[in-house]
Design a protein around this motif. Structure first.
Motif, PDB file in Angstrom:
ATOM      1  N   TRP A  11       0.806  -1.221   0.000  1.00  0.00           N
ATOM      2  CA  TRP A  11       0.000   0.000   0.000  1.00  0.00           C
ATOM      3  C   TRP A  11       0.840   1.272   0.000  1.00  0.00           C
ATOM      4  O   TRP A  11       0.293   2.363  -0.193  1.00  0.00           O
ATOM      5  CB  TRP A  11      -0.926  -0.010   1.224  1.00  0.00           C
ATOM      6  N   ARG A  12       2.131   1.150   0.208  1.00  0.00           N
ATOM      7  CA  ARG A  12       2.970   2.344   0.346  1.00  0.00           C
ATOM      8  C   ARG A  12       2.963   3.155  -0.951  1.00  0.00           C
ATOM      9  O   ARG A  12       3.314   2.663  -2.022  1.00  0.00           O
ATOM     10  CB  ARG A  12       4.397   1.945   0.713  1.00  0.00           C
ATOM     11  N   GLY A  13       2.520   4.401  -0.834  1.00  0.00           N
ATOM     12  CA  GLY A  13       2.483   5.302  -1.984  1.00  0.00           C
ATOM     13  C   GLY A  13       1.310   5.094  -2.919  1.00  0.00           C
ATOM     14  O   GLY A  13       1.167   5.835  -3.904  1.00  0.00           O
ATOM     15  N   LYS A  14       0.445   4.124  -2.628  1.00  0.00           N
ATOM     16  CA  LYS A  14      -0.711   3.865  -3.494  1.00  0.00           C
ATOM     17  C   LYS A  14      -1.760   4.947  -3.253  1.00  0.00           C
ATOM     18  O   LYS A  14      -2.124   5.236  -2.111  1.00  0.00           O
ATOM     19  CB  LYS A  14      -1.293   2.478  -3.175  1.00  0.00           C
ATOM     20  N   HIS A  15      -2.244   5.547  -4.338  1.00  0.00           N
ATOM     21  CA  HIS A  15      -3.225   6.635  -4.217  1.00  0.00           C
ATOM     22  C   HIS A  15      -4.635   6.052  -4.133  1.00  0.00           C
ATOM     23  O   HIS A  15      -5.143   5.482  -5.106  1.00  0.00           O
ATOM     24  CB  HIS A  15      -3.116   7.583  -5.415  1.00  0.00           C
ATOM     25  N   VAL A  16      -5.242   6.198  -2.964  1.00  0.00           N
ATOM     26  CA  VAL A  16      -6.568   5.625  -2.715  1.00  0.00           C
ATOM     27  C   VAL A  16      -7.551   6.737  -2.376  1.00  0.00           C
ATOM     28  O   VAL A  16      -7.264   7.599  -1.531  1.00  0.00           O
ATOM     29  CB  VAL A  16      -6.536   4.602  -1.570  1.00  0.00           C
ATOM     30  N   GLY A  25     -16.223   4.772   6.159  1.00  0.00           N
ATOM     31  CA  GLY A  25     -15.223   5.571   5.463  1.00  0.00           C
ATOM     32  C   GLY A  25     -14.081   6.031   6.349  1.00  0.00           C
ATOM     33  O   GLY A  25     -12.907   5.937   5.967  1.00  0.00           O
ATOM     34  N   ILE A  26     -14.401   6.520   7.527  1.00  0.00           N
ATOM     35  CA  ILE A  26     -13.357   7.056   8.412  1.00  0.00           C
ATOM     36  C   ILE A  26     -12.384   5.958   8.853  1.00  0.00           C
ATOM     37  O   ILE A  26     -11.162   6.135   8.748  1.00  0.00           O
ATOM     38  CB  ILE A  26     -13.989   7.790   9.613  1.00  0.00           C
ATOM     39  N   PRO A  27     -12.867   4.786   9.327  1.00  0.00           N
ATOM     40  CA  PRO A  27     -11.908   3.717   9.672  1.00  0.00           C
ATOM     41  C   PRO A  27     -11.081   3.259   8.467  1.00  0.00           C
ATOM     42  O   PRO A  27      -9.884   2.987   8.604  1.00  0.00           O
ATOM     43  CB  PRO A  27     -12.806   2.581  10.179  1.00  0.00           C
ATOM     44  N   ALA A  28     -11.711   3.183   7.277  1.00  0.00           N
ATOM     45  CA  ALA A  28     -10.970   2.754   6.084  1.00  0.00           C
ATOM     46  C   ALA A  28      -9.852   3.737   5.766  1.00  0.00           C
ATOM     47  O   ALA A  28      -8.724   3.338   5.444  1.00  0.00           O
ATOM     48  CB  ALA A  28     -11.929   2.629   4.895  1.00  0.00           C
ATOM     49  N   ALA A  29     -10.163   5.025   5.852  1.00  0.00           N
ATOM     50  CA  ALA A  29      -9.148   6.043   5.562  1.00  0.00           C
ATOM     51  C   ALA A  29      -7.972   5.922   6.528  1.00  0.00           C
ATOM     52  O   ALA A  29      -6.802   5.993   6.125  1.00  0.00           O
ATOM     53  CB  ALA A  29      -9.781   7.433   5.647  1.00  0.00           C
ATOM     54  N   ARG A  30      -8.278   5.725   7.799  1.00  0.00           N
ATOM     55  CA  ARG A  30      -7.212   5.644   8.808  1.00  0.00           C
ATOM     56  C   ARG A  30      -6.359   4.388   8.613  1.00  0.00           C
ATOM     57  O   ARG A  30      -5.132   4.442   8.719  1.00  0.00           O
ATOM     58  CB  ARG A  30      -7.819   5.662  10.206  1.00  0.00           C
ATOM     59  N   VAL A  31      -7.021   3.277   8.331  1.00  0.00           N
ATOM     60  CA  VAL A  31      -6.279   2.018   8.124  1.00  0.00           C
ATOM     61  C   VAL A  31      -5.359   2.136   6.913  1.00  0.00           C
ATOM     62  O   VAL A  31      -4.174   1.786   6.975  1.00  0.00           O
ATOM     63  CB  VAL A  31      -7.271   0.845   7.951  1.00  0.00           C
ATOM     64  N   LEU A  32      -5.898   2.648   5.815  1.00  0.00           N
ATOM     65  CA  LEU A  32      -5.099   2.753   4.586  1.00  0.00           C
ATOM     66  C   LEU A  32      -3.935   3.735   4.771  1.00  0.00           C
ATOM     67  O   LEU A  32      -2.820   3.487   4.295  1.00  0.00           O
ATOM     68  CB  LEU A  32      -5.998   3.185   3.431  1.00  0.00           C
ATOM     69  N   HIS A  33      -4.195   4.828   5.439  1.00  0.00           N
ATOM     70  CA  HIS A  33      -3.124   5.794   5.730  1.00  0.00           C
ATOM     71  C   HIS A  33      -2.035   5.129   6.574  1.00  0.00           C
ATOM     72  O   HIS A  33      -0.829   5.304   6.310  1.00  0.00           O
ATOM     73  CB  HIS A  33      -3.709   7.003   6.459  1.00  0.00           C
ATOM     74  N   GLY A  34      -2.460   4.339   7.556  1.00  0.00           N
ATOM     75  CA  GLY A  34      -1.495   3.651   8.402  1.00  0.00           C
ATOM     76  C   GLY A  34      -0.653   2.628   7.650  1.00  0.00           C
ATOM     77  O   GLY A  34       0.470   2.325   8.046  1.00  0.00           O
ATOM     78  N   LEU A  35      -1.210   2.103   6.551  1.00  0.00           N
ATOM     79  CA  LEU A  35      -0.478   1.139   5.727  1.00  0.00           C
ATOM     80  C   LEU A  35       0.433   1.824   4.700  1.00  0.00           C
ATOM     81  O   LEU A  35       1.102   1.147   3.920  1.00  0.00           O
ATOM     82  CB  LEU A  35      -1.464   0.221   4.996  1.00  0.00           C
ATOM     83  N   GLY A  36       0.413   3.176   4.695  1.00  0.00           N
ATOM     84  CA  GLY A  36       1.309   3.914   3.814  1.00  0.00           C
ATOM     85  C   GLY A  36       0.677   4.437   2.542  1.00  0.00           C
ATOM     86  O   GLY A  36       1.377   5.012   1.692  1.00  0.00           O
ATOM     87  N   THR A  76      -5.861   8.749  -8.759  1.00  0.00           N
ATOM     88  CA  THR A  76      -6.527   7.683  -8.000  1.00  0.00           C
ATOM     89  C   THR A  76      -6.262   6.318  -8.643  1.00  0.00           C
ATOM     90  O   THR A  76      -6.484   6.132  -9.837  1.00  0.00           O
ATOM     91  CB  THR A  76      -8.049   7.928  -7.927  1.00  0.00           C
ATOM     92  N   GLU A  77      -5.800   5.368  -7.817  1.00  0.00           N
ATOM     93  CA  GLU A  77      -5.570   3.998  -8.292  1.00  0.00           C
ATOM     94  C   GLU A  77      -6.631   3.024  -7.784  1.00  0.00           C
ATOM     95  O   GLU A  77      -6.786   1.928  -8.319  1.00  0.00           O
ATOM     96  CB  GLU A  77      -4.195   3.519  -7.822  1.00  0.00           C
ATOM     97  N   LEU A  78      -7.368   3.434  -6.745  1.00  0.00           N
ATOM     98  CA  LEU A  78      -8.402   2.586  -6.147  1.00  0.00           C
ATOM     99  C   LEU A  78      -9.397   3.479  -5.420  1.00  0.00           C
ATOM    100  O   LEU A  78      -9.002   4.462  -4.792  1.00  0.00           O
ATOM    101  CB  LEU A  78      -7.774   1.602  -5.147  1.00  0.00           C
ATOM    102  N   ILE A  79     -10.682   3.123  -5.512  1.00  0.00           N
ATOM    103  CA  ILE A  79     -11.707   3.771  -4.692  1.00  0.00           C
ATOM    104  C   ILE A  79     -12.200   2.762  -3.662  1.00  0.00           C
ATOM    105  O   ILE A  79     -12.498   1.613  -4.003  1.00  0.00           O
ATOM    106  CB  ILE A  79     -12.893   4.263  -5.539  1.00  0.00           C
ATOM    107  N   VAL A  80     -12.285   3.188  -2.405  1.00  0.00           N
ATOM    108  CA  VAL A  80     -12.941   2.403  -1.362  1.00  0.00           C
ATOM    109  C   VAL A  80     -14.183   3.187  -0.945  1.00  0.00           C
ATOM    110  O   VAL A  80     -14.062   4.302  -0.425  1.00  0.00           O
ATOM    111  CB  VAL A  80     -12.018   2.161  -0.155  1.00  0.00           C
ATOM    112  N   THR A  81     -15.354   2.620  -1.219  1.00  0.00           N
ATOM    113  CA  THR A  81     -16.585   3.380  -1.037  1.00  0.00           C
ATOM    114  C   THR A  81     -17.388   2.926   0.169  1.00  0.00           C
ATOM    115  O   THR A  81     -17.371   1.746   0.541  1.00  0.00           O
ATOM    116  CB  THR A  81     -17.481   3.291  -2.289  1.00  0.00           C
ATOM    117  N   ALA A  82     -18.114   3.885   0.761  1.00  0.00           N
ATOM    118  CA  ALA A  82     -19.143   3.538   1.731  1.00  0.00           C
ATOM    119  C   ALA A  82     -20.201   2.709   1.009  1.00  0.00           C
ATOM    120  O   ALA A  82     -20.510   2.967  -0.157  1.00  0.00           O
ATOM    121  CB  ALA A  82     -19.768   4.813   2.307  1.00  0.00           C
TER     122      ALA A  82
END
Length: 480
Positions: A11-16, A25-36, A76-82
């Motif tokens: 996930w490092r540097g991946k634009h999501v 949405g909020i937990p997903a954003a935090r998890v993905l940010h934490g993964l880089g 954007t390389e991936l969308i994670v949607t509600a």
């Protein structure tokens, strides 16, 4: 991806882009940010609450764009949607044109299993128009009674991201999945799964009944051991036939009647299993008594059989099925007995927010006064009224779309007394209970099963149920 494979995305540097500020949405954003990942959250709303949520995320280094949920951010390389965002939104059209995949929170959780090197817990998954939450909680209770580390997750309870990434380890997860979540979860492969029933719902989101059913049916894709279906609802069995499952996976039916081979059912008040026994042509295994199911209304017994089927598919012993059902306590506002007043039972089924759910609870009582109405969400009521007309002592109507029910009653139950309360304020519930009490006779049940959503009068169905219960208790205090 096989059902126990894990995805090792770097996930490092991946634009999501995360679509929606909310419970997923909020937990997903935090998890993905934490993964880089480089995370941008887009949100339709730009109100005070959204701005406060955005400020918290921005303080952690997550970009947020408020009031612009339709534009695809550059790179954007991936969308994670509600899950609630409709497939027809311009954001998703732009993603399709750009070749950008769209995942939901369930898909993200599925892909993140095992990222920490732990063996991922199998998923026992449940969907259906009605009964999902109750069935998943029954299933979790059965699994706990079997000594397994488990949790009720997904559309209820623990968030899926927490379940797959948190410190606690699980042997198996009981997962509730909505049609929205399944639409955005193309890789999900459950150990075993159940579709409890299918009735028109959320058609404004899915576009058609066929599309709604197809999304529900995604839960069976890649199942390993069992696809559990409702023998009384042929559409659920059709979805099993259409599914591409792993070799050896079996179709397992549940029925309120005597079960055939590869089914669970009811014989003389006993829940029995003719699916997970050595000789299913000639043998049946007793699991529990109907009286062990709380409450023992027919549709709730069906929920218990579905939960039992999934537990048995996972190898749970019969005694744990019985103990788990005995230990289970239903959530509030699901056929919840509030009080008996002057020989009349008052029952809160505010969770019956559509006609299919209301039909199930109406069928549980022989003589009743029905409190109904609210937001119809495009539903029609002729079939519902026809099915319950002979059991109706009277009807009290509330809410914005009550005329639709009144007209169905006039067509199919013209002899039934109807009180039409021309109110949509929250205080209308007290008057509704008073009118219902006037119509009821000793031995009757006053059932609040609105067959409609609550938002015309209340914040949610919980508040509607609380208003009903408060009004009933006030009446009980008056009668002392």
């Amino acid at each position: 991806m096989g059902s126990q494979e894990v995805s090792n995305v770097d996930w490092r540097g991946k634009h999501v882009t995360v679509a929606g500020l909310g419970v997923s949405g909020i937990p997903a954003a935090r998890v993905l940010h934490g993964l880089g990942a480089v995370v941008t959250v887009v949100n339709d709303g730009d109100d005070e609450r959204s701005r406060a949520q955005a400020a918290e995320l921005e303080a952690q280094g997550i970009a947020v764009r408020l009031g612009d949920g339709d534009t695809l951010p550059a790179s954007t390389e991936l969308i994670v949607t509600a899950p609630g965002w409709k497939p027809g939104k311009p954001l998703f059209a732009a993603a399709a044109e750009a070749g950008v995949p769209v995942w939901g929170d369930v898909e993200l959780a599925w892909r993140l299993r095992g990222q920490d090197g732990r063996e991922p817990a199998p998923w026992l998954a449940v969907t259906g128009t009605n009964g999902k939450t109750t069935t998943v909680r029954m299933l979790a209770s059965i699994l706990e009674a079997a000594g397994l580390r488990t949790a009720a997750v997904g559309n209820i309870g623990v968030s899926l991201l927490d379940a797959v990434l948190g410190e606690e380890t699980y042997d198996v997860l009981a997962v509730e999945l909505s049609s929205y979540q399944l639409h955005w979860a193309p890789s999900l492969r459950a150990h075993s799964a159940a579709v409890l029933n299918l009735a028109p719902d959320h058609l404004d989101w899915h576009g058609s009944m066929e599309a709604y059913a197809a999304d529900k049916g995604r839960i069976y894709e890649g199942n390993q051991v069992a696809c559990v279906y409702n023998a009384a609802d042929p559409a659920t069995e059709d979805l099993v036939r259409e599914a591409d499952v792993e070799e050896g996976c079996r179709a397992i039916g549940f029925t309120l009647g005597t079960p055939g081979p590869s089914q669970l059912g009811v014989v003389d008040g006993i829940l029995v299993d003719r699916a997970f026994v050595q000789n299913r042509q000639k043998q049946a295994q007793e699991l529990a008594e109907v009286g062990d199911v709380n409450p023992p209304a027919p549709h709730n017994v069906a929920n218990a059989l579905a939960a039992a089927a999934l537990a048995r598919a996972f190898g749970v012993e019969p005694a744990a099925v019985r103990d788990g059902l005995r230990n289970f306590r239903p959530d509030p506002h699901r056929i919840e007995h509030v009080a008996d007043v002057d020989g009349v039972a008052y029952v809160d089924d505010s969770k019956a927010t559509n006609t299919h759910a209301a039909e199930a609870s109406l069928a549980a009582y022989d003589s009743l006064v029905w409190i109904a109405g609210g937001l119809a969400k495009g539903a029609t009521f002729d079939e519902l009224v026809t099915g319950c007309a002979k059991r109706l002592r009277g009807v009290v109507l509330i809410g914005a779309d009550r005329a639709l029910i009144r007209e169905a009653l006039a067509r199919h139950a013209p002899e039934v007394p109807v009180v039409d309360l021309d109110r949509t304020d929250t205080g209308a519930m007290s008057e509704a209970v008073r009118e219902a009490a006037r119509l009821a006779r000793p031995g009757d049940t006053v059932l609040m099963a609105p067959a409609c959503a609550s938002m015309d009068m209340f914040v949610n169905y919980n508040k509607r149920g609380e208003a009903f219960a408060d009004a009933v208790r006030a009446r009980a205090a008056e009668s002392v």
